[in-house]
Design a protein around this motif. Structure first.
Motif, mmCIF file in Angstrom:
data_model
loop_
_atom_site.group_PDB
_atom_site.id
_atom_site.type_symbol
_atom_site.label_atom_id
_atom_site.label_comp_id
_atom_site.label_asym_id
_atom_site.label_seq_id
_atom_site.Cartn_x
_atom_site.Cartn_y
_atom_site.Cartn_z
ATOM 1 N N GLY A 1 4.676 -15.833 -10.059
ATOM 2 C CA GLY A 1 4.053 -16.057 -8.757
ATOM 3 C C GLY A 1 5.012 -16.198 -7.594
ATOM 4 O O GLY A 1 4.600 -16.533 -6.487
ATOM 5 N N SER A 2 6.293 -15.927 -7.836
ATOM 6 C CA SER A 2 7.293 -16.016 -6.771
ATOM 7 C C SER A 2 8.041 -14.708 -6.643
ATOM 8 O O SER A 2 8.352 -14.056 -7.632
ATOM 9 N N CYS A 3 8.359 -14.339 -5.409
ATOM 10 C CA CYS A 3 9.136 -13.148 -5.128
ATOM 11 C C CYS A 3 10.570 -13.558 -4.892
ATOM 12 O O CYS A 3 10.842 -14.492 -4.124
ATOM 13 N N ALA A 32 6.357 -14.307 1.435
ATOM 14 C CA ALA A 32 4.904 -14.127 1.470
ATOM 15 C C ALA A 32 4.463 -13.554 2.815
ATOM 16 O O ALA A 32 4.974 -13.917 3.877
ATOM 17 N N LEU A 33 3.487 -12.663 2.783
ATOM 18 C CA LEU A 33 2.817 -12.129 3.967
ATOM 19 C C LEU A 33 1.485 -12.849 4.092
ATOM 20 O O LEU A 33 0.650 -12.783 3.182
ATOM 21 N N MET A 34 1.302 -13.553 5.211
ATOM 22 C CA MET A 34 0.121 -14.394 5.410
ATOM 23 C C MET A 34 -0.681 -13.890 6.608
ATOM 24 O O MET A 34 -0.110 -13.485 7.623
ATOM 25 N N ALA A 35 -2.023 -13.954 6.500
ATOM 26 C CA ALA A 35 -2.883 -13.537 7.602
ATOM 27 C C ALA A 35 -4.191 -14.309 7.528
ATOM 28 O O ALA A 35 -4.593 -14.777 6.458
ATOM 29 N N LEU A 52 4.113 -4.947 -4.216
ATOM 30 C CA LEU A 52 4.054 -5.890 -5.327
ATOM 31 C C LEU A 52 2.659 -6.509 -5.366
ATOM 32 O O LEU A 52 2.079 -6.781 -4.314
ATOM 33 N N PRO A 53 2.125 -6.758 -6.564
ATOM 34 C CA PRO A 53 0.855 -7.492 -6.646
ATOM 35 C C PRO A 53 1.081 -8.950 -6.245
ATOM 36 O O PRO A 53 2.222 -9.413 -6.158
ATOM 37 N N LEU A 54 0.005 -9.669 -5.993
ATOM 38 C CA LEU A 54 0.151 -11.085 -5.647
ATOM 39 C C LEU A 54 0.569 -11.926 -6.843
ATOM 40 O O LEU A 54 1.204 -12.956 -6.695
ATOM 41 N N ILE A 103 -1.629 -12.190 1.645
ATOM 42 C CA ILE A 103 -2.184 -10.846 1.434
ATOM 43 C C ILE A 103 -1.138 -9.879 0.895
ATOM 44 O O ILE A 103 -1.442 -8.713 0.668
ATOM 45 N N GLY A 104 0.093 -10.348 0.714
ATOM 46 C CA GLY A 104 1.136 -9.466 0.198
ATOM 47 C C GLY A 104 2.493 -10.132 0.252
ATOM 48 O O GLY A 104 2.601 -11.354 0.355
ATOM 49 N N TRP A 105 3.523 -9.280 0.181
ATOM 50 C CA TRP A 105 4.919 -9.716 0.196
ATOM 51 C C TRP A 105 5.693 -8.881 1.209
ATOM 52 O O TRP A 105 5.375 -7.704 1.414
#
Length: 192
Positions: free
Chosen positions: A186-188, A142-145, A164-166, A152-154
């Motif tokens: 919901g998981s990458c 996960a990309l967190m901000a 990739l969409p969320l 906000i992304g992966w």
């Protein structure tokens, strides 16, 4: 000694430090700390007693890794990022028996000036943006901000943003490595 430590650093007797680790200026490593191989502890880093640091971890300048924190292999801690270990501290109230454990999983990046509130897990290869305040568990990749941090992304293992969409089901390739990432429920995950 199989690690190197600057003469201004303090490494308390009993600390376990792996081969090839470098300890820079004004670092203090407490007696109970366990630090793996090939790590780098930048200027003015503090490592508490109840801390476990894996191999190849990079801790940049001005970071305090307090008790009850575990950093798995290949974690990157950006300059001046912050860990906490008490959720509701008060100067007049002793809460050392209330430390909440924090786990930063393999390959995660914690950006400069980010804050990791105690008691959470940051998933494998997650990427916490500079200045973010993380107060809940973070999924792998996960990309967190933001404040508080939100996804906000992966991100790929290489540190590139994935297209990739969320949510939903999708797949993409890392533009640097060609590895395929799948979004499922919901998981990458990395395709094997």
């Amino acid at each position: 000694m199989s690690y190197t430590a600057h003469p201004s650093s303090i490494v308390d007797a009993g600390a376990e430090i792996g081969a090839g680790t470098r300890i820079w200026h004004w670092v203090h490593v407490s007696a109970g700390a366990r630090i793996g191989e090939r790590c780098s502890l930048g200027q003015n880093v503090y490592v508490g007693n109840d801390v476990l640091i894996g191999n190849n971890v990079k801790i940049q300048n001005n970071v305090s890794v307090y008790d009850a924190v575990t950093l798995e292999d290949d974690v990157f801690c950006g300059p001046s990022m912050v860990f906490t270990n008490v959720y509701n501290p008060r100067s007049a109230v002793a809460r050392k028996d209330e430390y909440r454990r924090t786990l930063i999983k393999r390959g995660a990046t914690l950006g400069a000036n980010s804050t990791i509130v105690c008691g959470i897990t940051v998933g494998e290869y997650a990427f916490i943006g500079a200045g973010a305040v993380v107060n809940r568990d973070v999924k792998p990749y996960a990309l967190m901000a933001g404040v508080p941090a939100r996804q906000i992304g992966w991100m790929s293992q290489f540190g590139e943003r994935l297209e990739l969409p969320l949510r939903g089901d999708a797949q993409t390739r890392c533009c640097q490595t060609g590895l395929t990432y799948l979004l499922r429920n919901g998981s990458c995950i990395l395709e094997e």
